[in-house]
Design an enzyme around this catalytic site. Structure first.
Site, PDB file in Angstrom:
ATOM      1  N   HIS A 129      -8.953   4.103  -1.445  1.00  0.00           N
ATOM      2  CA  HIS A 129      -7.570   3.642  -1.309  1.00  0.00           C
ATOM      3  C   HIS A 129      -7.158   2.908  -2.582  1.00  0.00           C
ATOM      4  O   HIS A 129      -7.165   1.668  -2.634  1.00  0.00           O
ATOM      5  CB  HIS A 129      -7.472   2.731  -0.082  1.00  0.00           C
ATOM      6  CG  HIS A 129      -6.114   2.194   0.210  1.00  0.00           C
ATOM      7  ND1 HIS A 129      -4.951   2.700  -0.356  1.00  0.00           N
ATOM      8  CD2 HIS A 129      -5.713   1.167   1.014  1.00  0.00           C
ATOM      9  CE1 HIS A 129      -3.914   2.020   0.096  1.00  0.00           C
ATOM     10  NE2 HIS A 129      -4.352   1.078   0.920  1.00  0.00           N
ATOM     11  N   CYS A 151       0.239   2.280   6.751  1.00  0.00           N
ATOM     12  CA  CYS A 151       0.540   0.867   6.971  1.00  0.00           C
ATOM     13  C   CYS A 151       0.674   0.174   5.621  1.00  0.00           C
ATOM     14  O   CYS A 151       0.057   0.573   4.633  1.00  0.00           O
ATOM     15  CB  CYS A 151      -0.543   0.216   7.820  1.00  0.00           C
ATOM     16  SG  CYS A 151      -2.213   0.349   7.152  1.00  0.00           S
ATOM     17  N   CYS A 202       0.812  -1.222   0.000  1.00  0.00           N
ATOM     18  CA  CYS A 202       0.000   0.000   0.000  1.00  0.00           C
ATOM     19  C   CYS A 202       0.847   1.275   0.000  1.00  0.00           C
ATOM     20  O   CYS A 202       0.349   2.348  -0.348  1.00  0.00           O
ATOM     21  CB  CYS A 202      -0.937   0.014   1.207  1.00  0.00           C
ATOM     22  SG  CYS A 202      -2.172  -1.297   1.161  1.00  0.00           S
TER      23      CYS A 202
END
Length: 387
Positions: free
Chosen positions: A343, A373, A91
């Site tokens: 996201h 994260c 990510c």
């Protein structure tokens, strides 16, 4: 010997589309090309002078395979002489792309580097590359449990972001009502920012699409409370999780020499960059030690930081970070986060940086900190100073 500087001279993004929404049918290379063209239209610099293009993207299969950074640059009609490379730090991929670009500039080996990222989650589902794409090849082992070394160290514990988020909620005793209040805050702040035009300067409209599709104006705590948990007996629901999305983003970093030679205007400088790791099973808590590490290395405290962008992969990630750092929530994700805005995995890191830069400029604040994260129990931290 004092180091040089890595300046941010441009940052732009596409609107963030919902999965299956307005951007769903756009080829990832074309989606990335859109951000690249917009960046170079806004920054008056010869594209031939760019030394490298570094893009983040994960699930690099199908239309996202084949070094998407290079493909997007060429799809944008930009010079063949400029190379590109695609990175995967899960990510945090495009935040890492910015770090690599800044490091190239700081080392003196590059003068102008484009960093950014792209992800079309409508076309390539989450974790497709790690699981579904292996089946036609007769592969049954995923990236973890087929490894003897991994199993010796971590056993058969699930390596899954949903499992990690549930572990965090339990460890910090974060209940559904608290998570849902944070999620509602995210939507309300994102809607407010959209209505006030706060995102207008950072978004390059794509056709008729100029507004992020994720924020829900009609959501509320009662609706959230009625949703079933994602895992039986769990605390997480879709309402407190980030949205699957499609988007691209591009940032131009420049050395002092490049700023001078190309007569560019620095908007911010990279004050600090670092990355740290933590428990890969709990997975999503690395922003806590990574923030402490970054602040110590930078000789700063959170009192020195004016604005924070921490990715809202799940509400407990942010809430646990707030509990451990003691940061003032009023300067965190002030215009909403991924629960509302979405996201788009490989693009999110650069999107957060772009939003942080523009909000620092809008408010006249000085320092911004970004963290998120990442799969494998990792986290990047970037601190920028508005100029």
């Amino acid at each position: 010997m004092s180091r040089g500087e890595a300046y941010i001279v441009g940052a732009v993004r596409s609107p963030v589309g919902r999965r299956g929404g307005a951007l769903a049918g756009i080829h990832p290379a074309d989606l990335g090309a859109h951000a690249l063209r917009a960046l170079l239209e806004r920054v008056d610099v010869d594209p031939e002078a760019v030394d490298d293009v570094i893009f983040g993207c994960l699930d690099a299969v199908g239309p996202q395979a084949g070094d998407l950074a290079r493909t997007a640059w060429l799809a944008a009609g930009l010079p063949e002489s400029v190379p590109g490379v695609t990175v995967d730090r899960q990510c945090g991929s495009s935040q890492q792309a910015v770090h690599f670009a800044a490091q190239a500039v700081l080392s003196g080996t590059a003068g102008l580097v484009v960093a950014g990222g792209v992800q079309n989650m409508s076309q390539i589902p989450l974790a497709y590359a790690a699981h579904r794409a292996a089946a036609p090849l007769g592969l049954t082992d995923g990236p973890f449990h087929g490894s003897a070394g991994w199993r010796a160290r971590y056993g058969d514990a699930p390596v899954d972001q949903f499992h990690g988020a549930e572990l965090i909620a339990r460890q910090w005793d974060i209940g559904r009502p608290e998570m849902e209040r944070w999620a509602l805050r995210s939507h309300r702040r994102a809607v407010r920012a959209i209505d006030a035009g706060y995102f207008d300067r950072e978004i390059a409209p794509l056709g008729d699409h100029a507004v992020d599709e994720g924020p829900r104006r009609d959501t509320g705590l009662e609706k959230m409370a009625a949703l079933p948990p994602l895992v039986e007996g769990g605390r997480l629901t879709a309402a407190v999780s980030s949205q699957l999305s499609d988007a691209s983003c591009a940032v131009l970093l420049a050395s002092e020499e490049a700023v001078r030679d190309h007569r560019l205007t620095p908007r911010a400088r990279v004050h600090h960059l670092s990355a740290r790791g933590e428990d890969p099973i709990r997975m999503l808590t690395a922003p806590i030690p990574a923030t402490a590490h970054a602040l110590a290395r930078a000789g700063m405290t959170l009192e020195d930081i004016d604005l924070v962008e921490i990715n809202e992969a799940f509400a407990p990630v942010v809430l646990a970070w707030l509990a451990e750092t003691g940061c003032d929530p009023d300067k965190v994700n002030v215009n909403g986060g991924a629960i509302a805005l979405g996201h788009p995995l490989g693009a999110t890191g650069a999107r957060l940086l772009t939003t942080l830069l523009h909000e620092l400029e809008r408010t006249g604040a000085r320092y911004g900190l970004q963290t998120m994260c990442e799969g494998g129990g990792q986290a990047n931290v970037t601190i920028i100073e508005r100029l």
